[in-house]
Design a protein around this motif. Structure first.
Motif, PDB file in Angstrom:
ATOM      1  N   LEU A 105      -0.715   3.209  17.482  1.00 34.89           N
ATOM      2  CA  LEU A 105      -0.140   3.322  18.316  1.00 34.89           C
ATOM      3  C   LEU A 105      -0.615   2.591  19.444  1.00 34.89           C
ATOM      4  N   TYR A 106       0.279   2.670  20.899  1.00 35.26           N
ATOM      5  CA  TYR A 106       0.151   2.166  21.702  1.00 35.26           C
ATOM      6  C   TYR A 106       1.047   2.495  23.045  1.00 35.26           C
ATOM      7  N   SER A 107       0.435   2.433  24.144  1.00 37.20           N
ATOM      8  CA  SER A 107       1.361   3.337  25.095  1.00 37.20           C
ATOM      9  C   SER A 107       1.721   1.229  25.767  1.00 37.20           C
ATOM     10  N   LYS A 108       2.818   1.627  26.664  1.00 37.69           N
ATOM     11  CA  LYS A 108       3.969   0.688  27.110  1.00 37.69           C
ATOM     12  C   LYS A 108       4.029   1.067  28.486  1.00 37.69           C
ATOM     13  N   ILE A 109       4.301  -0.034  29.220  1.00 38.22           N
ATOM     14  CA  ILE A 109       4.662   0.516  30.290  1.00 38.22           C
ATOM     15  C   ILE A 109       6.229  -0.185  30.130  1.00 38.22           C
TER      16      ILE A 109
ATOM     17  N   MET B 207       0.061  12.754  21.334  1.00 42.08           N
ATOM     18  CA  MET B 207       0.031  14.462  22.118  1.00 42.08           C
ATOM     19  C   MET B 207       1.426  14.117  22.628  1.00 42.08           C
ATOM     20  N   ASN B 208       1.723  12.764  23.238  1.00 40.36           N
ATOM     21  CA  ASN B 208       3.093  12.834  24.069  1.00 40.36           C
ATOM     22  C   ASN B 208       3.624  11.283  23.688  1.00 40.36           C
ATOM     23  N   LYS B 209       5.160  11.301  23.890  1.00 36.13           N
ATOM     24  CA  LYS B 209       5.965  10.107  23.519  1.00 36.13           C
ATOM     25  C   LYS B 209       6.775   9.323  25.220  1.00 36.13           C
ATOM     26  N   ASN B 210       6.642  10.352  26.001  1.00 39.76           N
ATOM     27  CA  ASN B 210       7.208   9.629  26.981  1.00 39.76           C
ATOM     28  C   ASN B 210       6.139   9.956  28.581  1.00 39.76           C
ATOM     29  N   VAL B 211       5.877   9.665  29.356  1.00 39.17           N
ATOM     30  CA  VAL B 211       4.555  10.130  30.282  1.00 39.17           C
ATOM     31  C   VAL B 211       5.615   9.394  31.640  1.00 39.17           C
ATOM     32  N   LEU B 212       5.454  10.324  32.379  1.00 40.37           N
ATOM     33  CA  LEU B 212       5.505   9.939  34.042  1.00 40.37           C
ATOM     34  C   LEU B 212       4.346   9.914  34.794  1.00 40.37           C
ATOM     35  N   VAL B 213       3.798   9.551  35.192  1.00 39.86           N
ATOM     36  CA  VAL B 213       2.757   8.961  35.963  1.00 39.86           C
ATOM     37  C   VAL B 213       2.682   7.918  37.664  1.00 39.86           C
ATOM     38  N   ILE B 214       2.475   8.848  38.850  1.00 36.66           N
ATOM     39  CA  ILE B 214       3.060   8.836  39.561  1.00 36.66           C
ATOM     40  C   ILE B 214       1.918   8.947  40.586  1.00 36.66           C
ATOM     41  N   GLY B 215       2.068   8.140  41.423  1.00 40.83           N
ATOM     42  CA  GLY B 215       0.812   8.404  42.593  1.00 40.83           C
ATOM     43  C   GLY B 215       2.000   8.813  44.125  1.00 40.83           C
ATOM     44  N   ALA B 216       1.243   9.954  44.865  1.00 36.17           N
ATOM     45  CA  ALA B 216       2.153   9.658  45.692  1.00 36.17           C
ATOM     46  C   ALA B 216       1.591  10.143  47.113  1.00 36.17           C
TER      47      ALA B 216
ATOM     48  N   VAL C  48       7.049   5.193  34.213  1.00 37.74           N
ATOM     49  CA  VAL C  48       7.269   5.406  32.473  1.00 37.74           C
ATOM     50  C   VAL C  48       6.293   4.712  31.756  1.00 37.74           C
ATOM     51  N   LEU C  49       5.310   5.935  31.113  1.00 41.35           N
ATOM     52  CA  LEU C  49       4.563   5.278  29.628  1.00 41.35           C
ATOM     53  C   LEU C  49       5.514   5.345  28.511  1.00 41.35           C
ATOM     54  N   THR C  50       5.359   4.875  27.431  1.00 37.89           N
ATOM     55  CA  THR C  50       5.903   5.505  26.504  1.00 37.89           C
ATOM     56  C   THR C  50       5.283   4.774  25.075  1.00 37.89           C
ATOM     57  N   ALA C  51       5.097   5.979  23.956  1.00 39.66           N
ATOM     58  CA  ALA C  51       4.310   5.279  22.693  1.00 39.66           C
ATOM     59  C   ALA C  51       5.152   4.139  22.277  1.00 39.66           C
ATOM     60  N   SER C  52       4.749   2.706  22.414  1.00 43.58           N
ATOM     61  CA  SER C  52       5.142   1.967  21.282  1.00 43.58           C
ATOM     62  C   SER C  52       4.259   0.968  19.841  1.00 43.58           C
TER      63      SER C  52
ATOM     64  N   ILE D 222      -1.169  -1.318  27.708  1.00 40.73           N
ATOM     65  CA  ILE D 222      -2.354  -1.002  27.609  1.00 40.73           C
ATOM     66  C   ILE D 222      -3.193  -1.837  27.176  1.00 40.73           C
ATOM     67  N   LEU D 223      -3.684  -2.576  27.266  1.00 40.70           N
ATOM     68  CA  LEU D 223      -5.029  -3.117  26.551  1.00 40.70           C
ATOM     69  C   LEU D 223      -6.274  -2.544  26.536  1.00 40.70           C
ATOM     70  N   ALA D 224      -6.389  -1.722  27.651  1.00 37.98           N
ATOM     71  CA  ALA D 224      -8.031  -1.618  28.183  1.00 37.98           C
ATOM     72  C   ALA D 224      -8.427  -0.446  29.372  1.00 37.98           C
ATOM     73  N   THR D 225      -8.819   0.108  29.565  1.00 35.72           N
ATOM     74  CA  THR D 225      -9.093   1.182  30.763  1.00 35.72           C
ATOM     75  C   THR D 225     -10.519   1.022  30.845  1.00 35.72           C
ATOM     76  N   ALA D 226     -11.190   1.243  31.953  1.00 34.71           N
ATOM     77  CA  ALA D 226     -12.069   1.583  32.108  1.00 34.71           C
ATOM     78  C   ALA D 226     -12.346   2.443  33.618  1.00 34.71           C
ATOM     79  N   LEU D 227     -12.640   3.365  33.763  1.00 38.60           N
ATOM     80  CA  LEU D 227     -13.143   4.439  34.826  1.00 38.60           C
ATOM     81  C   LEU D 227     -14.563   4.811  34.846  1.00 38.60           C
ATOM     82  N   HIS D 228     -15.596   5.109  36.443  1.00 38.87           N
ATOM     83  CA  HIS D 228     -16.658   5.040  36.307  1.00 38.87           C
ATOM     84  C   HIS D 228     -16.457   5.877  38.188  1.00 38.87           C
ATOM     85  N   ALA D 229     -17.374   6.517  37.995  1.00 36.91           N
ATOM     86  CA  ALA D 229     -17.353   7.582  39.575  1.00 36.91           C
ATOM     87  C   ALA D 229     -18.929   7.681  39.770  1.00 36.91           C
TER      88      ALA D 229
END
Length: 327
Positions: free
Chosen positions: A3-7, A140-149, A175-179, A184-191
């Motif tokens: 399972l992947y997620s796709k914009i 856990m989810n199928k369709n996610v609304l991701v917002i920056g405001a 809108v990110l959906t299950a596909s 989304i191929l890869a992510t990286a987060l740091h702090a």
């Protein structure tokens, strides 16, 4: 089945009020503060920004952007089962109710899906998108609304010319959906919390607000750290996807400063023609800047289906991250 997620949809919104550098310089001059269009452009690449009306909150900007993203995705509001809002300027003090819950109510979503805010300042959208990707991949989810405001104009000190000229208001959404098809191929987060003092709002709450409720930024320190970590996190995401920078069609960085953005592109070996730039007209819209830039590039035809995009940002905290995606 993997399972992947796709914009599948993007949207953005800018408040009606557009303020050019000259207009802002004139307003500051009336207060005895000297600046100019040339000074602002030479240091940031910014020519104009948008400011929200007094009766507009982050949720209002978010709703407008979300409706456009939903329309492109071909979905109805109740198809969304999770909302994630990245914002440093929430509707309510203390961030509750969350801006995500306010957006859910204003969109008329009644399916009792989740709604949550994410706070990573200018890296917020990358953090939110990474979170949404994980939820979808976990089933856990199928369709996610991701917002920056953001309505950053509310936390600017207009007596400080080094910061008040840099920021603007706006919102972007995807809108990110299950596909079954990789998105989304890869992510990286740091702090690194040791650098939290170089970009912050130095007010605290211990029963009462204390300190300055305005943005503070040590510009040189932020610049130095940003240039260093953005290159590294982009390469990290590429390595996770077993890809190289020459396979990236578009770099969509956080729109903070044209010099930082250009330096990052050059370090990645990407021609500047492959970098999406909106900072000149939007200013720094913090968590909204990446989805705003993405939507602009999608709607003007630059970003096309099947292309690979690198989204990355740095923010107060100090936070940084990257998302590599196939659109």
């Amino acid at each position: 089945m993997t399972l992947y997620s796709k914009i599948i949809g993007t949207g953005s919104y800018l408040p009606e009020k557009r303020v050019t550098n000259q207009e802002l310089a004139d307003q500051l001059a009336a207060k005895g503060i000297e600046t100019s269009d040339e000074w602002i452009v030479s240091r940031s690449g910014i020519a104009a920004r948008h400011f929200a009306a007094p009766d507009q909150n982050s949720s209002d900007l978010a709703v407008n952007a979300s409706k456009k993203a939903l329309e492109m995705a071909g979905l109805q509001p109740n198809d969304i089962d999770l909302i994630i809002v990245a914002s440093s300027t929430p509707d309510f003090f203390g961030s509750f109710p969350s801006t995500a819950c306010v957006v859910q109510q204003k969109l008329g979503i009644t399916n009792h899906g989740g709604a949550v805010d994410v706070q990573a300042v200018c890296s917020g959208f990358v953090y939110a998108l990474t979170t949404a990707d994980a939820f979808i991949r976990a089933g856990m989810n199928k369709n996610v609304l991701v917002i920056g405001a953001e309505v950053f104009s509310r936390i600017l000190d207009f007596n400080d010319r080094t910061t008040c000229v840099l920021f603007g208001d706006g919102a972007g959404a995807v809108v990110l959906t299950a596909s079954e098809e990789p998105g989304i191929l890869a992510t990286a987060l740091h702090a690194d919390g040791r650098h939290g003092n170089i970009l912050c709002m130095p007010s605290s709450f211990g029963g009462a607000i204390a300190g300055e409720a305005y943005l503070y930024m040590d510009g040189p320190a932020v610049f130095k750290l940003a240039v260093s970590v953005l290159e590294k996190v982009a390469h990290e995401a590429l390595e996770k996807a077993d890809m190289t920078s020459d396979q990236v069609d578009w770099l969509i960085p956080h729109q903070a400063n044209l010099r930082i953005m250009s330096s990052t592109a050059k370090k990645l070996g990407l021609p500047l023609e492959k970098m999406v730039v909106t900072v000149d007209q939007h200013g720094n819209t913090s968590a909204a800047s990446i989805p705003l830039a993405l939507d602009v590039a999608v709607r003007d035809g630059r970003v096309k289906k099947g292309q690979t995009i690198m989204m990355e940002g740095v923010g107060g905290g100090f936070t940084w991250g990257a998302v590599l995606a196939r659109f």
